[in-house]
Design an enzyme around this catalytic site. Structure first.
Site, PDB file in Angstrom:
ATOM      1  N   ASP A 120      -8.357  -6.790   1.831  1.00 34.02           N
ATOM      2  CA  ASP A 120      -7.362  -6.916   2.704  1.00 34.02           C
ATOM      3  C   ASP A 120      -8.135  -6.061   4.116  1.00 34.02           C
ATOM      4  O   ASP A 120      -8.898  -5.557   4.105  1.00 34.02           O
ATOM      5  CB  ASP A 120      -5.931  -6.225   2.820  1.00 34.02           C
ATOM      6  CG  ASP A 120      -6.282  -4.731   2.719  1.00 34.02           C
ATOM      7  OD1 ASP A 120      -5.860  -4.177   3.963  1.00 34.02           O
ATOM      8  OD2 ASP A 120      -6.578  -3.862   1.714  1.00 34.02           O
TER       9      ASP A 120
ATOM     10  N   ASP B 219       0.855  -1.026   0.014  1.00 36.86           N
ATOM     11  CA  ASP B 219      -0.136   0.088  -0.074  1.00 36.86           C
ATOM     12  C   ASP B 219       0.851   1.210   0.018  1.00 36.86           C
ATOM     13  O   ASP B 219       2.084   1.276   0.536  1.00 36.86           O
ATOM     14  CB  ASP B 219      -0.875  -0.162   1.220  1.00 36.86           C
ATOM     15  CG  ASP B 219      -1.837   1.037   1.393  1.00 36.86           C
ATOM     16  OD1 ASP B 219      -1.983   1.822   0.220  1.00 36.86           O
ATOM     17  OD2 ASP B 219      -2.743   1.037   2.126  1.00 36.86           O
TER      18      ASP B 219
END
EC number: 2.4.2.29
Length: 375
Positions: A267, A90
């Site tokens: 996620d 990320d």
């Protein structure tokens, strides 16, 4: 790169797989969150036993500690962590923008204050891409602005435009990536909870034709009906041939909703986070092991679970560890919840392959619909 094996006959759910640099990833896929390159309290061997082929790590946190130069000296994140499967990294945008008073956005990037030592830093789309390129990330996420639920239209419009411009800068960097780097870029769509902004964002991102596409900025505190509204609206605008990722969802009912609407990857820290507070995922809902009723309970937490907790220890013993704040209790509970999530995804895949997903979802949601995952 991405192939669909089976489309459910009664929903947009699907089973497929991604071919990534460090191996195949079957979808739907739940990604465990290893913020700093490892899950809290769990060895890599636990994930390897579960055949986990994709873990999330966070660029913001790794940038601050141990630092990009350290990871570069090791030859990348895989060598540094010895994780030989895939990493999705990320950008850290969510963490930066969560700092609110500690950051300042401009058209080129964001200046922020470290939560560790108070030092100031500046992230740009190109710089964030370069960091992840150094990591050797298998999936790269661009710098974006994850706006809060409840902001007004003008602010949402501004942040959506900035996110799109940053996506263009990131995509340009991706097109000019180092020779030999074969990770994939998933661009992020935003737009807050305004459908016209969502549509424009998706159309602009699709023009860039990145290998994958993500829906960002949902599951950020909004009512579930708003989450479902934007999830459905966005997914219907996305091409079926690309893998789709919804960022930051990991509770069973939200995952089932996402899969129903054709999402492939998700996620969340939730399974591990609630484990640290003694909340265990089971087929009958959440078991809150700290409750008095489990003090002398000699039975296992759940049958048909292969985790260390369920194959060796009792509910009463785990309650004792959690109440005593013993680290071992947190480790056992965390491992159990991750095992549970992987078993759930396996059951969902089987249901889709058998065109039984709708029945599975309906039956399952009866147990989890009203659960409070913040306890």
């Amino acid at each position: 790169m991405f192939s669909v094996i089976k489309n459910d006959k009664h929903s947009n759910a699907r089973v497929g797989f991604l071919n990534l640099p460090h191996g195949r990833v079957d979808t739907p896929c739940f990604m465990p969150v290893g913020t700093l390159g490892a899950m809290k309290g769990l060895k890599h061997s636990v994930l390897e036993k579960l055949k986990c082929n994709l873990m999330l790590a966070n660029t913001y946190h790794l940038y601050l500690r141990p630092g990009i130069k350290t990871i570069e000296k090791y030859g990348g994140l895989h060598n540094f962590t010895t994780w030989n499967k895939n990493f999705l990294t990320d950008s850290g945008g969510f963490q930066v923008f969560s700092l609110s008073s500690l950051r300042k956005i401009d058209l080129k990037g964001v200046r922020f204050k470290s939560h560790l030592d108070g030092s100031y830093h500046y992230f740009t789309p190109e710089g964030v891409f370069a960091m992840q390129e150094i990591f050797g990330s298998d999936i790269i996420m661009p710098l974006d602005i994850c706006s809060s639920y409840g902001i007004d239209y003008n602010e949402a419009n501004l942040y959506t435009n900035i996110t799109t411009n940053w996506a263009r800068s990131t995509f340009k960097a991706y097109k000019n990536r180092k020779e030999g780097y074969n990770g994939l870029l998933f661009l992020i769509t935003q737009g807050n909870f305004f459908k016209d902004l969502r549509k424009r964002s998706i159309n602009d991102i699709l023009e860039l034709d990145s290998p994958g596409i993500a829906i960002g900025g949902i599951s950020v505190g909004e009512p579930r009906e708003k989450y479902l509204e934007i999830l459905e609206y966005s997914s219907l605008l996305m091409p079926k041939e690309k893998p789709r990722y919804v960022m930051g969802i990991g509770t069973p009912h939200y995952i089932l909703d996402a899969i129903y609407h054709g999402i492939d990857i998700f996620d969340c820290v939730n399974p591990a986070r609630i484990a640290r507070h003694g909340s265990l995922l089971t087929d009958n809902g959440i078991m809150r092991i700290s409750r008095k009723e489990y003090k002398d309970d000699t039975s296992q937490v759940e049958k048909n679970c292969g985790c260390t907790l369920c194959t060796r220890y009792s509910r009463g013993y785990l309650r004792h560890l959690i109440k005593s704040k013993e680290l071992f209790g947190i480790i056992l509970a965390s491992e159990h919840n991750i095992y549970y999530m992987f078993r759930l995804i396996s059951k969902i895949r089987t249901a889709i392959l058998n065109d039984n997903f709708l029945n599975f979802r309906t039956s399952y949601l009866k147990k989890y619909e009203e659960e409070n995952f913040d306890e």
